[in-house]
Design a protein around this motif. Structure first.
Motif, PDB file in Angstrom:
ATOM      1  N   GLN A  85       0.826  -1.209   0.000  1.00  0.00           N
ATOM      2  CA  GLN A  85       0.000   0.000   0.000  1.00  0.00           C
ATOM      3  C   GLN A  85       0.860   1.258   0.000  1.00  0.00           C
ATOM      4  O   GLN A  85       0.524   2.259  -0.640  1.00  0.00           O
ATOM      5  N   GLY A  86       1.979   1.204   0.725  1.00  0.00           N
ATOM      6  CA  GLY A  86       2.885   2.342   0.752  1.00  0.00           C
ATOM      7  C   GLY A  86       3.466   2.636  -0.619  1.00  0.00           C
ATOM      8  O   GLY A  86       3.521   3.797  -1.061  1.00  0.00           O
ATOM      9  N   VAL A  87       3.890   1.593  -1.321  1.00  0.00           N
ATOM     10  CA  VAL A  87       4.443   1.760  -2.667  1.00  0.00           C
ATOM     11  C   VAL A  87       3.360   2.220  -3.639  1.00  0.00           C
ATOM     12  O   VAL A  87       3.564   3.143  -4.442  1.00  0.00           O
ATOM     13  N   ALA A  88       2.193   1.575  -3.574  1.00  0.00           N
ATOM     14  CA  ALA A  88       1.106   1.912  -4.490  1.00  0.00           C
ATOM     15  C   ALA A  88       0.655   3.365  -4.302  1.00  0.00           C
ATOM     16  O   ALA A  88       0.446   4.095  -5.274  1.00  0.00           O
ATOM     17  N   TYR A  89       0.513   3.777  -3.052  1.00  0.00           N
ATOM     18  CA  TYR A  89       0.088   5.148  -2.763  1.00  0.00           C
ATOM     19  C   TYR A  89       1.125   6.155  -3.259  1.00  0.00           C
ATOM     20  O   TYR A  89       0.789   7.155  -3.893  1.00  0.00           O
ATOM     21  N   SER A  90       2.395   5.870  -2.962  1.00  0.00           N
ATOM     22  CA  SER A  90       3.476   6.777  -3.367  1.00  0.00           C
ATOM     23  C   SER A  90       3.585   6.864  -4.884  1.00  0.00           C
ATOM     24  O   SER A  90       3.754   7.955  -5.455  1.00  0.00           O
ATOM     25  N   ALA A  91       3.498   5.712  -5.542  1.00  0.00           N
ATOM     26  CA  ALA A  91       3.583   5.690  -7.006  1.00  0.00           C
ATOM     27  C   ALA A  91       2.436   6.471  -7.627  1.00  0.00           C
ATOM     28  O   ALA A  91       2.619   7.239  -8.582  1.00  0.00           O
ATOM     29  N   ASN A  92       1.254   6.282  -7.075  1.00  0.00           N
ATOM     30  CA  ASN A  92       0.081   6.999  -7.579  1.00  0.00           C
ATOM     31  C   ASN A  92       0.236   8.507  -7.408  1.00  0.00           C
ATOM     32  O   ASN A  92      -0.079   9.291  -8.311  1.00  0.00           O
ATOM     33  N   LYS A  93       0.757   8.895  -6.266  1.00  0.00           N
ATOM     34  CA  LYS A  93       0.958  10.315  -5.977  1.00  0.00           C
ATOM     35  C   LYS A  93       1.970  10.946  -6.934  1.00  0.00           C
ATOM     36  O   LYS A  93       1.834  12.112  -7.322  1.00  0.00           O
ATOM     37  N   LEU A  94       2.997  10.158  -7.313  1.00  0.00           N
ATOM     38  CA  LEU A  94       4.065  10.671  -8.167  1.00  0.00           C
ATOM     39  C   LEU A  94       3.858  10.338  -9.642  1.00  0.00           C
ATOM     40  O   LEU A  94       4.717  10.628 -10.476  1.00  0.00           O
ATOM     41  N   GLY A  95       2.734   9.699  -9.965  1.00  0.00           N
ATOM     42  CA  GLY A  95       2.409   9.400 -11.360  1.00  0.00           C
ATOM     43  C   GLY A  95       3.261   8.305 -11.974  1.00  0.00           C
ATOM     44  O   GLY A  95       3.618   8.371 -13.157  1.00  0.00           O
ATOM     45  N   ILE A  96       3.555   7.256 -11.199  1.00  0.00           N
ATOM     46  CA  ILE A  96       4.418   6.162 -11.654  1.00  0.00           C
ATOM     47  C   ILE A  96       3.622   4.862 -11.658  1.00  0.00           C
ATOM     48  O   ILE A  96       2.837   4.588 -10.745  1.00  0.00           O
ATOM     49  N   LYS A  97       3.846   4.021 -12.654  1.00  0.00           N
ATOM     50  CA  LYS A  97       3.186   2.713 -12.727  1.00  0.00           C
ATOM     51  C   LYS A  97       3.813   1.768 -11.700  1.00  0.00           C
ATOM     52  O   LYS A  97       5.036   1.703 -11.554  1.00  0.00           O
ATOM     53  N   ALA A  98       2.984   1.014 -10.983  1.00  0.00           N
ATOM     54  CA  ALA A  98       3.487   0.084  -9.966  1.00  0.00           C
ATOM     55  C   ALA A  98       2.813  -1.274 -10.082  1.00  0.00           C
ATOM     56  O   ALA A  98       1.606  -1.368 -10.316  1.00  0.00           O
ATOM     57  N   THR A  99       3.620  -2.323  -9.914  1.00  0.00           N
ATOM     58  CA  THR A  99       3.126  -3.701  -9.846  1.00  0.00           C
ATOM     59  C   THR A  99       3.536  -4.273  -8.491  1.00  0.00           C
ATOM     60  O   THR A  99       4.687  -4.137  -8.083  1.00  0.00           O
ATOM     61  N   ILE A 100       2.600  -4.901  -7.802  1.00  0.00           N
ATOM     62  CA  ILE A 100       2.874  -5.449  -6.469  1.00  0.00           C
ATOM     63  C   ILE A 100       2.613  -6.947  -6.459  1.00  0.00           C
ATOM     64  O   ILE A 100       1.534  -7.399  -6.858  1.00  0.00           O
ATOM     65  N   VAL A 101       3.606  -7.720  -6.021  1.00  0.00           N
ATOM     66  CA  VAL A 101       3.431  -9.165  -5.845  1.00  0.00           C
ATOM     67  C   VAL A 101       3.152  -9.435  -4.367  1.00  0.00           C
ATOM     68  O   VAL A 101       3.935  -9.039  -3.497  1.00  0.00           O
ATOM     69  N   MET A 102       2.037 -10.095  -4.095  1.00  0.00           N
ATOM     70  CA  MET A 102       1.617 -10.369  -2.720  1.00  0.00           C
ATOM     71  C   MET A 102       1.399 -11.864  -2.520  1.00  0.00           C
ATOM     72  O   MET A 102       0.981 -12.563  -3.454  1.00  0.00           O
ATOM     73  N   PRO A 103       1.673 -12.397  -1.320  1.00  0.00           N
ATOM     74  CA  PRO A 103       1.358 -13.799  -1.057  1.00  0.00           C
ATOM     75  C   PRO A 103      -0.146 -14.047  -1.193  1.00  0.00           C
ATOM     76  O   PRO A 103      -0.957 -13.141  -0.948  1.00  0.00           O
ATOM     77  N   LYS A 104      -0.502 -15.265  -1.576  1.00  0.00           N
ATOM     78  CA  LYS A 104      -1.914 -15.603  -1.711  1.00  0.00           C
ATOM     79  C   LYS A 104      -2.656 -15.505  -0.386  1.00  0.00           C
ATOM     80  O   LYS A 104      -3.882 -15.395  -0.358  1.00  0.00           O
ATOM     81  N   THR A 105      -1.915 -15.570   0.720  1.00  0.00           N
ATOM     82  CA  THR A 105      -2.511 -15.516   2.053  1.00  0.00           C
ATOM     83  C   THR A 105      -2.760 -14.092   2.541  1.00  0.00           C
ATOM     84  O   THR A 105      -3.259 -13.892   3.645  1.00  0.00           O
ATOM     85  N   THR A 106      -2.422 -13.095   1.730  1.00  0.00           N
ATOM     86  CA  THR A 106      -2.603 -11.703   2.130  1.00  0.00           C
ATOM     87  C   THR A 106      -4.076 -11.414   2.430  1.00  0.00           C
ATOM     88  O   THR A 106      -4.949 -11.757   1.641  1.00  0.00           O
ATOM     89  N   PRO A 107      -4.380 -10.792   3.583  1.00  0.00           N
ATOM     90  CA  PRO A 107      -5.769 -10.439   3.894  1.00  0.00           C
ATOM     91  C   PRO A 107      -6.384  -9.602   2.784  1.00  0.00           C
ATOM     92  O   PRO A 107      -5.723  -8.724   2.203  1.00  0.00           O
ATOM     93  N   LEU A 108      -7.646  -9.853   2.505  1.00  0.00           N
ATOM     94  CA  LEU A 108      -8.344  -9.205   1.401  1.00  0.00           C
ATOM     95  C   LEU A 108      -8.330  -7.686   1.524  1.00  0.00           C
ATOM     96  O   LEU A 108      -8.193  -6.963   0.530  1.00  0.00           O
ATOM     97  N   ILE A 109      -8.436  -7.183   2.756  1.00  0.00           N
ATOM     98  CA  ILE A 109      -8.464  -5.738   2.950  1.00  0.00           C
ATOM     99  C   ILE A 109      -7.185  -5.082   2.433  1.00  0.00           C
ATOM    100  O   ILE A 109      -7.196  -3.971   1.913  1.00  0.00           O
ATOM    101  N   LYS A 110      -6.046  -5.796   2.560  1.00  0.00           N
ATOM    102  CA  LYS A 110      -4.771  -5.231   2.130  1.00  0.00           C
ATOM    103  C   LYS A 110      -4.631  -5.265   0.606  1.00  0.00           C
ATOM    104  O   LYS A 110      -4.163  -4.308  -0.010  1.00  0.00           O
ATOM    105  N   SER A 111      -5.022  -6.371  -0.008  1.00  0.00           N
ATOM    106  CA  SER A 111      -4.909  -6.459  -1.469  1.00  0.00           C
ATOM    107  C   SER A 111      -5.882  -5.498  -2.150  1.00  0.00           C
ATOM    108  O   SER A 111      -5.548  -4.857  -3.157  1.00  0.00           O
ATOM    109  N   GLN A 112      -7.095  -5.362  -1.613  1.00  0.00           N
ATOM    110  CA  GLN A 112      -8.078  -4.445  -2.200  1.00  0.00           C
ATOM    111  C   GLN A 112      -7.623  -2.990  -2.058  1.00  0.00           C
ATOM    112  O   GLN A 112      -7.773  -2.194  -2.988  1.00  0.00           O
ATOM    113  N   ALA A 113      -7.063  -2.652  -0.883  1.00  0.00           N
ATOM    114  CA  ALA A 113      -6.588  -1.283  -0.665  1.00  0.00           C
ATOM    115  C   ALA A 113      -5.448  -0.951  -1.621  1.00  0.00           C
ATOM    116  O   ALA A 113      -5.386   0.141  -2.182  1.00  0.00           O
ATOM    117  N   THR A 114      -4.547  -1.914  -1.819  1.00  0.00           N
ATOM    118  CA  THR A 114      -3.420  -1.707  -2.728  1.00  0.00           C
ATOM    119  C   THR A 114      -3.915  -1.463  -4.148  1.00  0.00           C
ATOM    120  O   THR A 114      -3.439  -0.563  -4.852  1.00  0.00           O
TER     121      THR A 114
END
Length: 404
Positions: A85-114
């Motif tokens: 979420q920190g990377v996604a938010y920062s990238a969005n703020k600075l106008g940069i494309k971001a891809t995030i790899v997350m474990p399948k066990t990541t809580p849904l709230i975190k993946s949706q927020a990202t």
């Protein structure tokens, strides 16, 4: 220290970069946690940070320092959720494309927020380290710029701004308790705090089921774990950073570990007494307070994050109620004749136990023609109250089988 590692000046410069975006999370004095451990405890609530955790600080500092060429390639990161979420938010703020790899066990709230911050999400593996391997593969394949969640001194410098804020508010702090996964947060906090006041004690906390940094610290040798098993998913790291370990060796005073049950109780108490929601990883520093080997000191516990879904928090709170003696479930065998249920109900009422649920089941009894098993769930005040209820039931001839 070698220049590739961290200095106070790095942290001071990071503060200037991120100040306009990150929240200065003000300290909260906790009478409850102070009473429990015999120290003057203050909470540093990074669960109230933008994106819900401290991770924004490091990600924003790192990304802000990238060259235009690095930014143009697009960013990639691996994370169990908060760094994502920190990377996604920062990238969005600075106008940069971001891809995030997350474990399948990541809580849904975190993946949706990202995803809501505009990042592309890739789910891979069961733990962070497997997601990291996939992210490094994609970095090589696509030429992305990789943003490491902890083993990067620009990231650690951003996290270290937490210590600057603590010392701005509480100049005579004696100890700072820090949750630890890969070591980025504690590296930044330790360098900043110790550089300003070498007498401040820095204590790292890991979960019992995921403590390779503690083992590395205790043995003075970087050690990886074959597996991790803890509800503190944000700190479930098998491989601590080699750079962060070098910082930890020099600046950190000690490490402790806490059990999942202790984490659950800390989450529960924080919510009940302070109306603050923490994820289990975020509560590591609170769960460790009872293990401190000193009294009467000013202590700051960093709550590293609060990104937890409602279903999980409901489950944790139920277990917290049990661990605090607020819910008590038991079974007793009754004779199958009129009035028996009323008698049990009266005993519970007289003892001030609030009935939550009754299960009156004839088929659970061995001799179901004569007996019936009653399973009761009641609300109690504490463990002493539960013991009083059991004593009264025993005195009335009931053999109490405690379920939980």
């Amino acid at each position: 220290m070698k220049k590739e590692y961290l200095t106070l000046n790095d942290v001071l410069e990071a503060r200037e970069r991120i100040n306009n975006t990150c929240v200065n999370t003000k300290l909260i004095y906790s009478s409850e946690f102070s009473k429990d451990c015999g120290n003057e405890v203050y909470i540093k609530p990074e669960n109230l940070q933008v994106t819900g955790s401290f991770k924004l600080r490091g990600a924003l500092n790192k990304i802000s320092k990238l060259s235009d060429e690095q930014k143009s390639k697009g960013l990639i990161a691996s994370s169990a959720g908060n760094h994502a979420q920190g990377v996604a938010y920062s990238a969005n703020k600075l106008g940069i494309k971001a891809t995030i790899v997350m474990p399948k066990t990541t809580p849904l709230i975190k993946s949706q927020a990202t995803k809501s911050y505009g990042a592309d999400i890739v789910l891979k593996g069961q733990v962070y380290d497997e997601a990291y391997e996939e992210a490094k593969r994609l970095e090589k394949e696509n030429g992305y710029t990789f943003i490491h969640p902890y083993n990067d001194m620009d990231v650690a410098a951003g996290q270290g701004t937490i210590a600057l804020e603590i010392l701005d508010e509480l100049k005579d702090v004696d100890a700072i308790i820090v949750p630890v996964g890969g070591g980025g947060l504690i590296s930044g906090v330790a360098v900043a705090a110790k550089s300003i006041n070498p007498n401040i004690k820095i204590i790292g906390v890991q979960a019992e089921g995921a403590n390779p940094m503690k083992i590395s610290f205790d043995t003075a040798k970087l050690t990886y774990a074959d597996s991790v098993d803890t509800i503190a998913d944000g700190a479930a790291v098998k491989q601590p950073g080699d750079m962060t370990f070098e910082v930890v060796k020099k600046y950190v005073d000690e490490f402790v570990t806490v059990s999942d049950n202790e984490l659950i109780e800390a989450v529960y108490v924080l919510l009940e007494k302070h109306k603050l929601v923490a994820e289990p990883t975020g509560a590591l520093s609170l769960a460790a307070l009872k293990q401190l080997n000193f009294k009467g000191k000013k202590v700051v516990s960093i709550i590293s994050g609060g990104n937890i879904d409602v279903v999980t928090i409901a489950s944790l709170l139920k277990r917290g109620l049990v661990s605090r003696g607020r819910i008590f479930c038991f079974s007793v065998k009754l004779h199958d004749r009129p009035g028996q249920l009323l008698k049990i109900t009266k005993i519970l009422a007289d003892e001030g136990a609030n009935i939550i649920k009754f299960n009156h089941d004839q088929f659970k009894a061995i001799d179901r023609l004569k007996d019936v098993v009653l399973e009761a769930t009641v609300e109690a005040n504490n463990h002493e109250h539960i013991e009083d209820i059991i004593k009264v039931l025993n005195a009335e001839g009931y053999n109490v089988n405690r379920v939980y």
